[in-house]
Enzyme design. Structure first.
Site, PDB file in Angstrom:
ATOM      1  N   PRO A   1      48.689  29.494  45.568  1.00 38.42           N
ATOM      2  CA  PRO A   1      50.007  28.949  45.937  1.00 38.42           C
ATOM      3  C   PRO A   1      51.125  29.904  45.577  1.00 38.42           C
ATOM      4  O   PRO A   1      51.132  30.517  44.510  1.00 38.42           O
ATOM      5  CB  PRO A   1      50.094  27.657  45.099  1.00 38.42           C
TER       6      PRO A   1
ATOM      7  N   THR B   1      53.003  31.239  54.232  1.00 34.58           N
ATOM      8  CA  THR B   1      53.904  30.702  55.257  1.00 34.58           C
ATOM      9  C   THR B   1      54.934  31.744  55.673  1.00 34.58           C
ATOM     10  O   THR B   1      55.256  31.884  56.862  1.00 34.58           O
ATOM     11  CB  THR B   1      54.607  29.439  54.720  1.00 34.58           C
TER      12      THR B   1
ATOM     13  N   GLU C   1      51.283  32.139  13.524  1.00 29.51           N
ATOM     14  CA  GLU C   1      51.607  33.229  14.446  1.00 29.51           C
ATOM     15  C   GLU C   1      51.410  34.594  13.786  1.00 29.51           C
ATOM     16  O   GLU C   1      51.051  35.567  14.461  1.00 29.51           O
ATOM     17  CB  GLU C   1      53.051  33.092  14.954  1.00 29.51           C
TER      18      GLU C   1
END
Length: 677
Positions: free
Chosen positions: A235, A240, A456
């Site tokens: 997508p 198109t 982290e």
């Protein structure tokens, strides 16, 4: 066929969709209001019926008292004869006692030859009042005049419902008509200059443009242009847009329709619309017919839940017959797009129907830079912005996502009242599109912040110290989207294959956050759920798909389908034994356990750096890759960040905390990824 003989694109010549007859309804309401006004507000000068005796008494009173006026004889007095009824009556005007200055019409029935009438006529003659004789018109005309408003209303009702029935019939006839919309080429014309990042796909469809411009060039050698072209891609890759560019370059009519427009609740409507669509295309040949999301109507037959012959399969049968029955010499080319080619019916993909499949891939780094340049022409960009940096930092982004990055950057710049978009806004927009907006107002306790910082820091140490990893980009403990923190890295180049050592090191990086929590706090949290999911997925694919297990060898276990087709996959059994399944589970666990131990050894080796990185994250919230490198080499940050994080206003601070099972986004292979807390 020359361009001069080609019909110009324009609106559909068929009758428009039926609508409600508002004009007739307004006329009907107006007529009813007129009739109601005539009934509710009658004329003031109505006819007053008085008895003959009262008339005689008033005449004699007028004789006795000439100064007092009872009758308005100046307006005349008439003897009216009705030839149909054979009756006579006197008609004149009498003064209203309530309003003396105003007279009203009166009537009184008489027998002309009777003595009382002759006597009163003599009295009137003495008063110098001579009545005139008149004959009244036909009663039929009177009745017609009285019934005229009713006839008018009935006539309007008849024409209103007659027109509505006609329009309803036409709507029923057009229910099976195609809903394909013609795109006018004179407005918003799209060419290949506006399509970037899919150069191979553009080259593959260019011969369609040449055929539509000059069909004889191919017919001269006996070549046959493909009847249908199926565009396959993720997508947002521009399927198109590419189809519109083909029509724009060839300057031919472009019909666009969605696959879901064929399917209705009524049986046979979809098949009728397919037939009408092809008829419509032949009338406007040469032209292009674009069917978007064809998997809505072209799904594999026989795999429906419960079986049966439903409306969708009937529509697909009609599409197969029509595509097999028309000739491309007529100049009608079908282009379809889908991101699920695995569910399409094989009969739809055979030569003679969709002869060619054009894969529209995600753009590479050069393609992303070209796409960014196309979209940056629509906004005001600073002169020193290097779009190549953004292109390198957006691997895996589709054309639609890159367009969204430019748009988000423009909105950020406008919010800051800047005159142009800078690189800072583009990087912030890139992170926002992938992970979501920063949630600085999220109220986290100091304990949760510290836990996130160490989590982290564990990821960052593993990422920097391991050999087969990508360069560290930045580490942050600012909540973004569903995650409480992220460790991001930028690949040096686009990757299409991943080596075993790189996968093993990625497992070690994924385990770094959980290991850091265990070493520092002696306890673990649910924040590593995303890391565990990602590591499990990588380990399973290494064992079952990529043949990276020495014990199981180069054998694929299970059908590696990217997408699930429920009706098909439910009927498939497992193609390996229970003993093999146990070995697969053991191999997956071995890979993850080994990665966990490697991560633990590495973080224990850099225990002091772990504390320094976590402390710096709590102070600055976001650190770049070079800051982490400085801490690992020198034990501290030599060039600290220029600004500290702003404190959010008290009015904006939320009184809630992140849920314990807050799950981050998964890392994207080969792209800008994070290891959230």
């Amino acid at each position: 066929m020359s361009n001069d003989s080609r019909p110009t694109p324009g609106p559909d010549s068929r009758p428009p969709e039926p609508g409600f007859n508002w004009r007739g309804l307004v006329i009907l309401a107006f007529a009813i209001s007129l009739v109601a006004a005539g009934v509710i507000f009658p004329s003031y000068n109505h006819v007053k019926q008085i008895p003959f005796n009262e008339f005689v008494e008033r005449v004699r009173d007028a004789q006795k008292d000439p100064g007092k006026k009872y009758f308005d004889f100046e307006k005349g007095l008439q003897i009216v004869t009705d030839p149909h009824e054979g009756k006579q009556s006197l008609k004149g005007f009498v003064f209203d006692p309530n309003v003396p200055a105003k007279s009203v019409e009166f009537r009184t029935e008489i027998i002309l030859d009777s003595e009382p009438v002759k006597s009163v006529l003599i009295d009137l003659k003495e008063m110098k009042v001579v009545p005139s004789f008149v004959t009244e018109g036909s009663m039929v005309g009177g009745y017609l005049l009285s019934f005229l408003p009713i006839l008018l209303v009935l006539g309007l009702l008849y024409f209103l419902f007659r027109q509505q029935i006609k329009m309803a019939g036409r709507g029923a006839m057009s229910f099976g008509k195609s809903r394909a919309k013609m795109l006018a080429m004179d407005k918003n014309k799209v060419t290949f200059k506006q399509v970037a990042g899919v150069e191979e796909a553009k080259e593959e469809v260019w011969e369609l443009v040449e055929f539509l411009k000059d069909p004889k060039k191919f017919q001269r050698l006996g070549g046959r242009i493909p009847k249908g072209v199926l565009m396959v891609g993720s997508p947002g890759t521009g399927k198109t847009l590419l189809a519109k560019a083909i029509a724009g370059e060839a300057d031919v009519p472009f019909f666009s329709i969605s696959g879901s427009d064929f399917v209705e609740m009524f049986v046979g409507v979809g098949a009728s619309r397919v037939r009408d669509m092809f008829e419509q295309g032949k009338k406007n040949a040469p032209c292009l017919i674009f069917i978007d999301e064809i998997d809505a109507v072209g799904r594999h037959r026989g795999h429906g839940m419960g079986g049966g012959h439903d409306e969708r399969e009937q529509t697909l049968n009609a599409l197969l017959v029509e595509m097999d029955g028309f000739d491309t010499q007529e100049g009608v080319i079908i282009i379809a797009a889908t991101n699920r080619p695995d569910v399409l019916d094989p009969a739809l993909l055979r030569p003679g129907r969709f002869d060619r499949q054009v894969t529209v891939n995600l753009p590479d780094v050069k393609g992303r830079e070209a796409i960014l340049q196309v979209h940056s022409k629509k906004v005001k960009m600073a002169a020193d912005v290097d779009l190549g940096i953004i292109a390198r930092g957006t691997p895996g982004y589709s054309g639609a996502e890159l367009a969204n990055v430019i748009n988000e950057a423009a909105l950020l710049a406008a919010r800051k009242n800047l005159k142009a978009i800078t690189l800072r806004e583009l990087e912030e927009a890139r992170d926002k599109v992938r992970w979501g907006k920063e949630r600085r107002s999220l109220a986290l306790s100091e304990k949760e912040k510290e836990n996130t910082a160490y989590h982290e820091a564990g990821h960052a140490i593993c990422l920097v110290e391991l050999e087969h990893t990508e360069p560290l980009h930045k580490v942050t403990i600012i909540p973004r989207g569903p995650s409480l923190g992220s460790t991001m890295w930028l690949p040096q180049e686009d990757r299409y294959n991943t080596r075993k050592n790189e996968l093993l090191d990625s497992l070690v990086v994924a385990m770094g956050g959980r290991v850091a929590e265990e070493i520092v706090f002696g306890d673990v949290t649910s924040g590593a759920s995303g890391d565990i999911k990602m590591a499990t997925n990588i380990a399973k694919r290494m064992v079952c798909e990529w043949g990276m297990s020495e014990q199981l060898g180069m054998v694929e276990y299970g059908d590696a389908q990217e997408h699930v087709f429920l009706a098909r996959d439910m009927t498939r059994g497992r193609d390996y034994s229970e003993a093999t399944a146990q070995i697969i589970d053991a191999e997956v666990k071995r890979l993850i356990d080994t990665a966990y131990q490697r991560s633990k050894d590495l973080i224990l080796k850099h225990r002091s750096a772990l504390d320094a990185i976590a402390k710096a994250l709590l102070e600055y919230e976001t650190l770049d890759g070079n800051h982490i490198q400085e801490i690992l080499e020198h034990g501290r940050i030599i060039n600290p960040p220029s600004t500290k994080p702003p404190a959010p206003p008290a009015a904006e601070v939320e009184t809630r905390t992140a849920p314990a099972d807050s799950k981050p986004e998964e890392d994207l292979p080969g792209g800008l990824a994070g290891a959230p807390a």
